[in-house]
Design a protein around this motif. Structure first.
Motif, PDB file in Angstrom:
ATOM      1  N   PRO A 132     105.681 110.575   9.817  1.00 61.90           N
ATOM      2  CA  PRO A 132     106.566 111.743   9.981  1.00 61.90           C
ATOM      3  C   PRO A 132     107.833 111.577   9.147  1.00 61.90           C
ATOM      4  CG  PRO A 132     105.815 110.913  12.111  1.00 61.90           C
ATOM      5  CD  PRO A 132     105.371 109.911  11.077  1.00 61.90           C
ATOM      6  N   GLY A 133     108.239 112.651   8.513  1.00 63.24           N
ATOM      7  CA  GLY A 133     109.476 112.659   7.748  1.00 63.24           C
ATOM      8  C   GLY A 133     109.373 112.133   6.331  1.00 63.24           C
ATOM      9  N   VAL A 134     108.198 111.642   5.921  1.00 56.15           N
ATOM     10  CA  VAL A 134     108.040 111.150   4.553  1.00 56.15           C
ATOM     11  C   VAL A 134     107.522 112.305   3.688  1.00 56.15           C
ATOM     12  CG1 VAL A 134     106.797 109.563   3.034  1.00 56.15           C
ATOM     13  CG2 VAL A 134     107.607 108.776   5.266  1.00 56.15           C
ATOM     14  N   PRO A 135     108.286 112.712   2.687  1.00 59.76           N
ATOM     15  CA  PRO A 135     107.861 113.828   1.837  1.00 59.76           C
ATOM     16  C   PRO A 135     106.622 113.479   1.022  1.00 59.76           C
ATOM     17  CG  PRO A 135     110.191 113.311   1.483  1.00 59.76           C
ATOM     18  CD  PRO A 135     109.606 112.212   2.316  1.00 59.76           C
ATOM     19  N   TYR A 136     105.707 114.442   0.912  1.00 59.34           N
ATOM     20  CA  TYR A 136     104.503 114.210   0.129  1.00 59.34           C
ATOM     21  C   TYR A 136     103.996 115.513  -0.471  1.00 59.34           C
ATOM     22  CZ  TYR A 136     101.772 115.999   4.099  1.00 59.34           C
ATOM     23  OH  TYR A 136     101.246 116.787   5.089  1.00 59.34           O
ATOM     24  N   LEU A 146     108.746 110.875  -3.324  1.00 61.70           N
ATOM     25  CA  LEU A 146     107.716 111.859  -2.997  1.00 61.70           C
ATOM     26  C   LEU A 146     106.366 111.176  -3.163  1.00 61.70           C
ATOM     27  CD1 LEU A 146     107.230 114.911  -2.386  1.00 61.70           C
ATOM     28  CD2 LEU A 146     107.106 115.243  -4.863  1.00 61.70           C
ATOM     29  N   TRP A 147     105.560 111.196  -2.125  1.00 61.24           N
ATOM     30  CA  TRP A 147     104.266 110.527  -2.145  1.00 61.24           C
ATOM     31  C   TRP A 147     103.154 111.496  -2.495  1.00 61.24           C
ATOM     32  CZ3 TRP A 147     102.994 105.422  -1.527  1.00 61.24           C
ATOM     33  CH2 TRP A 147     104.076 104.574  -1.252  1.00 61.24           C
ATOM     34  N   VAL A 148     102.178 111.004  -3.259  1.00 62.56           N
ATOM     35  CA  VAL A 148     100.954 111.753  -3.545  1.00 62.56           C
ATOM     36  C   VAL A 148      99.912 111.296  -2.538  1.00 62.56           C
ATOM     37  CG1 VAL A 148      99.140 112.214  -5.225  1.00 62.56           C
ATOM     38  CG2 VAL A 148     101.496 111.897  -5.999  1.00 62.56           C
ATOM     39  N   VAL A 149      99.289 112.248  -1.872  1.00 57.91           N
ATOM     40  CA  VAL A 149      98.257 111.924  -0.888  1.00 57.91           C
ATOM     41  C   VAL A 149      97.099 112.904  -1.043  1.00 57.91           C
ATOM     42  CG1 VAL A 149      99.259 113.318   0.967  1.00 57.91           C
ATOM     43  CG2 VAL A 149      97.864 111.348   1.547  1.00 57.91           C
ATOM     44  N   SER A 150      95.895 112.415  -0.822  1.00 54.95           N
ATOM     45  CA  SER A 150      94.738 113.315  -0.870  1.00 54.95           C
ATOM     46  C   SER A 150      94.726 114.141   0.414  1.00 54.95           C
ATOM     47  CB  SER A 150      93.434 112.531  -1.016  1.00 54.95           C
ATOM     48  OG  SER A 150      93.145 111.834   0.167  1.00 54.95           O
ATOM     49  N   SER A 151      94.136 115.301   0.352  1.00 56.46           N
ATOM     50  CA  SER A 151      94.127 116.182   1.525  1.00 56.46           C
ATOM     51  C   SER A 151      93.418 115.525   2.708  1.00 56.46           C
ATOM     52  CB  SER A 151      93.491 117.530   1.183  1.00 56.46           C
ATOM     53  OG  SER A 151      92.164 117.347   0.736  1.00 56.46           O
ATOM     54  N   ARG A 152      92.415 114.700   2.442  1.00 49.95           N
ATOM     55  CA  ARG A 152      91.694 114.066   3.558  1.00 49.95           C
ATOM     56  C   ARG A 152      92.476 112.923   4.197  1.00 49.95           C
ATOM     57  NH1 ARG A 152      88.666 112.158  -0.986  1.00 49.95           N
ATOM     58  NH2 ARG A 152      88.705 109.894  -1.077  1.00 49.95           N
ATOM     59  N   HIS A 153      93.573 112.499   3.565  1.00 50.80           N
ATOM     60  CA  HIS A 153      94.377 111.410   4.129  1.00 50.80           C
ATOM     61  C   HIS A 153      95.781 111.867   4.540  1.00 50.80           C
ATOM     62  CE1 HIS A 153      91.309 108.511   3.263  1.00 50.80           C
ATOM     63  NE2 HIS A 153      91.334 108.796   1.971  1.00 50.80           N
ATOM     64  N   ILE A 176     108.538  99.162  -2.565  1.00 57.03           N
ATOM     65  CA  ILE A 176     109.486  99.640  -3.578  1.00 57.03           C
ATOM     66  C   ILE A 176     110.180 100.906  -3.100  1.00 57.03           C
ATOM     67  CG2 ILE A 176     109.645 100.601  -5.915  1.00 57.03           C
ATOM     68  CD1 ILE A 176     107.404  98.515  -6.627  1.00 57.03           C
ATOM     69  N   HIS A 177     109.426 101.798  -2.484  1.00 57.70           N
ATOM     70  CA  HIS A 177     110.002 103.029  -1.926  1.00 57.70           C
ATOM     71  C   HIS A 177     111.074 102.691  -0.895  1.00 57.70           C
ATOM     72  CE1 HIS A 177     109.734 106.481   1.028  1.00 57.70           C
ATOM     73  NE2 HIS A 177     110.180 107.063  -0.066  1.00 57.70           N
ATOM     74  N   VAL A 211     101.087 105.971   2.436  1.00 59.95           N
ATOM     75  CA  VAL A 211     102.171 105.025   2.179  1.00 59.95           C
ATOM     76  C   VAL A 211     101.642 103.615   2.441  1.00 59.95           C
ATOM     77  CG1 VAL A 211     104.487 104.314   2.866  1.00 59.95           C
ATOM     78  CG2 VAL A 211     103.891 106.744   2.828  1.00 59.95           C
ATOM     79  N   ALA A 212     101.586 102.785   1.391  1.00 62.76           N
ATOM     80  CA  ALA A 212     101.010 101.454   1.564  1.00 62.76           C
ATOM     81  C   ALA A 212     101.390 100.534   0.413  1.00 62.76           C
ATOM     82  CB  ALA A 212      99.476 101.563   1.640  1.00 62.76           C
TER      83      ALA A 212
END
Length: 151
Positions: free
Chosen positions: A62-66, A49-56, A35-36, A28-29
């Protein structure tokens, strides 16, 4: 995974789903985070819903869906979300569907050599896929400018 994704492309779009990404899925940045946050205030019925790489994934508050990029839930979200917001690009070559709205917020400053401007510099051009860059730009519905000078 691709077969499941192709099936999901026939599902209806979810008018209450927005998918966000920032800095090649590092968490989240930046502008997508702003905007979110504002969307949660002004349109609380829109699920972010956030897209995140597994390494990040450890960077996710906490509590932010991804979803993890490239996972089954990622592909389903990309196939069915009505809203897409990113400051770089979504991974994997998704298919933007009619009815989806993609907001490109950019990051940093455009006062540098980037994108197609790199064609004139062999050291940079060797690393760039210009067809992919053009395909990505072709998906945007909106390009958010940070300020009048950038515009």
């Amino acid at each position: 995974m691709r077969a499941a994704y192709r099936t999901d492309l026939h599902r209806p779009l979810d008018p209450n789903l927005a998918v966000y990404g920032a800095y090649w899925n590092r968490g989240v940045a930046c502008n997508p985070a702003a905007i979110h946050a504002k969307a949660r205030e002004l349109a609380p019925h829109i699920r972010g819903l956030w897209v995140v790489s597994s390494r990040h994934r450890d960077r996710m508050p906490p509590g932010v869906p991804y979803v993890i990029e490239g996972s089954r839930p990622y592909w389903r979200a990309m196939a069915t979300a009505t809203y897409l917001v990113n400051n770089s690009s979504f991974p994997g070559g998704f298919t933007k569907r009619p009815g989806q709205r993609y907001l490109q917020t950019h990051h940093g400053t455009p006062l540098k050599t980037m994108g197609l401007d790199q064609r004139a510099y062999p050291a940079l051009a060797g690393k760039a896929d210009f067809a992919k860059i053009l395909a990505h730009v072709g998906q945007w519905d909106f390009s958010l400018s940070a300020n009048p000078h950038t515009t």
